[in-house]
Scaffold this motif. Structure first.
Motif, PDB file in Angstrom:
ATOM      1  N   ASN A 228       0.816  -1.208   0.000  1.00 26.46           N
ATOM      2  CA  ASN A 228       0.000   0.000   0.000  1.00 26.46           C
ATOM      3  C   ASN A 228       0.858   1.271   0.000  1.00 26.46           C
ATOM      4  OD1 ASN A 228      -2.305   1.772   1.739  1.00 26.46           O
ATOM      5  ND2 ASN A 228      -3.043   0.266   0.279  1.00 26.46           N
TER       6      ASN A 228
ATOM      7  N   HIS B 254      -3.374   5.475  -5.075  1.00 28.13           N
ATOM      8  CA  HIS B 254      -4.621   5.202  -4.351  1.00 28.13           C
ATOM      9  C   HIS B 254      -4.922   6.270  -3.293  1.00 28.13           C
ATOM     10  CE1 HIS B 254      -2.643   3.703  -0.709  1.00 28.13           C
ATOM     11  NE2 HIS B 254      -3.813   3.480  -0.177  1.00 28.13           N
TER      12      HIS B 254
ATOM     13  N   HIS C 242      -8.147   8.011  -0.143  1.00 28.76           N
ATOM     14  CA  HIS C 242      -7.740   8.734   1.078  1.00 28.76           C
ATOM     15  C   HIS C 242      -7.813  10.246   0.902  1.00 28.76           C
ATOM     16  CE1 HIS C 242      -6.421   4.950   2.740  1.00 28.76           C
ATOM     17  NE2 HIS C 242      -5.468   4.797   1.861  1.00 28.76           N
TER      18      HIS C 242
ATOM     19  N   ASP D 206      -8.664   1.197   3.620  1.00 30.38           N
ATOM     20  CA  ASP D 206      -7.924   0.170   2.883  1.00 30.38           C
ATOM     21  C   ASP D 206      -8.439  -1.232   3.191  1.00 30.38           C
ATOM     22  OD1 ASP D 206      -5.891   1.728   1.500  1.00 30.38           O
ATOM     23  OD2 ASP D 206      -5.086   2.170   3.479  1.00 30.38           O
TER      24      ASP D 206
HETATM   25 FE   LIG Z   1      -4.071   3.137   1.789  1.00 28.40          FE
END
Ligand SMILES: [Fe+2]
Length: 370
Positions: A188, A194, A199, A322
């Motif tokens: 991640n 992402h 986020h 996540d």
């Molecule tokens: Fe994340």
């Protein structure tokens, strides 16, 4: 005469959901990389042994006579009784079955009826460390003979300001189990794209509730430590924006130290003049797709406990975003990456140092850019 059980018939009765999880697990690299994992809070390790499952091993954790925590094979080398059901006597764990006594380094001190054990008899033990209130064991690869734990290739780095008292313990949070592979957390950190996808919205700390009108802007980076090859660093500098404009003094800069495969991760939050918060996040793999996750945090005295909790709660809110992805995804050995994606291939090559040596298992994905 009862019919013998047939493996095929058992498999047919297995719930479809479990079949799906097994298939999902098979897409990933091996589940238990070599590294340090938290087995208990130090305060919970006493002279009553605790049973813990960690990285494919069942272990007994206890505190010896000199006060040091120890981790040994949970099952007595004699007849396999669970040592965690025993007691600690004379600094040894005493088996509940035939009262064999086993020291923290795995040496068998005495056998049935208290007779002294033949010298050299032992069970498996693991290297143990205390990290600011967590008891950790070093999981190693290879067949586990009944031998003393070798010295691990590295120790977990301590924070001098916590040892020295400048950073105070502010809280603990046990998040329980998450149905994810250990690799996902580390991967991640290089998935820069992402951040904007999931986020980008401020949430009420500790919850998934969005705060209307406030967006988050991330500047991220990732690199392997030059002097400590088992360490990777992740950087995330965050600004808060209202209608596209930065709110002065509201952001924070985070430096994240990933120790080995991610069993222990340390966040150092710089609140830009308002102080420093250090957060530890631990992942203990208890099954291929199941991590036990704990948090423990510290702050400077001038950071009120509530502000420290706000900072940690902000992170927890984003981390929960996540989880929804991690618990449902598979691992793509050959992901179709875009030029704008982060260094996924580099991360996977770095991570492979913690995996078992078998060539098939060391295979890392060569990412294809489209
Ligand atoms: Fe994340």
């Amino acid at each position: 005469m009862p019919k013998p059980l047939q493996a095929g018939r058992r498999a047919a009765r297995r719930p479809a959901e479990l079949d799906g999880e097994v298939a999902r697990a098979e897409t990933y690299p091996p589940p238990y990389p070599a590294g340090w994992y938290v087995v208990a809070r130090a305060a919970d390790v006493t002279n009553r042994p605790r049973f813990v499952r960690c990285a494919g091993q069942d272990v007994a954790v206890f505190r010896g006579a000199e006060g040091r925590p120890h981790v040994v094979d949970a099952y007595c080398p004699h007849m396999g009784a669970n040592l965690a059901d025993g007691v600690v006597r004379d600094g040894c764990i005493e088996c509940p079955f035939h009262a064999w006594r086993i020291a923290g380094d795995g040496r068998i001190r005495s056998v049935t009826d208290g007779a002294p054990a033949r010298p050299g008899l032992r069970t498996t033990s693991w290297a143990v460390d205390d990290l600011h209130g967590w008891v950790c064991m070093y999981h190693r690869h290879g067949p586990l003979h009944r031998e003393a734990a070798p010295e691990p290739p590295y120790r977990l780095q301590r924070v001098p300001e916590i040892d020295g008292g400048a950073l105070l313990h502010r809280g603990d949070y046990d998040a329980g189990g998450v149905r994810m592979h250990l690799l996902e957390f580390v991967e991640n950190s290089v998935d820069f794209q992402h951040f904007d996808a999931i986020h980008d919205q401020l949430r009420v700390p500790w919850t998934n509730v969005p705060v209307p009108g406030i967006r988050l802007q991330h500047r991220a980076g990732w690199h392997v430590d030059e002097s400590e090859p088992h360490v990777a660093w992740f950087r995330d500098d965050v600004e808060l924006l209202v209608r596209g404009r930065v709110i002065p003094g509201a952001g924070a800069d985070a430096r994240i130290r990933i120790e080995g495969p991610g069993g222990v991760v340390r966040f150092d939050f710089d609140l830009r003049g308002r102080g420093r918060v250090v957060l530890f996040q631990s992942h203990t793999p208890i099954a291929p797709l199941r991590q036990r996750i704990r948090f423990r945090w510290f702050s400077e005295r001038r950071v009120p406990k509530l502000l420290a909790s706000y900072v940690v709660g902000n992170w927890i809110s984003q981390w929960r975003r996540d989880i929804g992805i991690w618990e449902r995804k598979i691992y793509r050995r050959k992901p179709l990456l875009l030029e704008t994606d982060g260094p996924v291939g580099q991360l996977r090559r770095w991570y492979s140092q913690f995996l078992p040596d078998a060539p098939a298992e060391r295979e890392t994905a060569e990412a294809r850019t489209v």
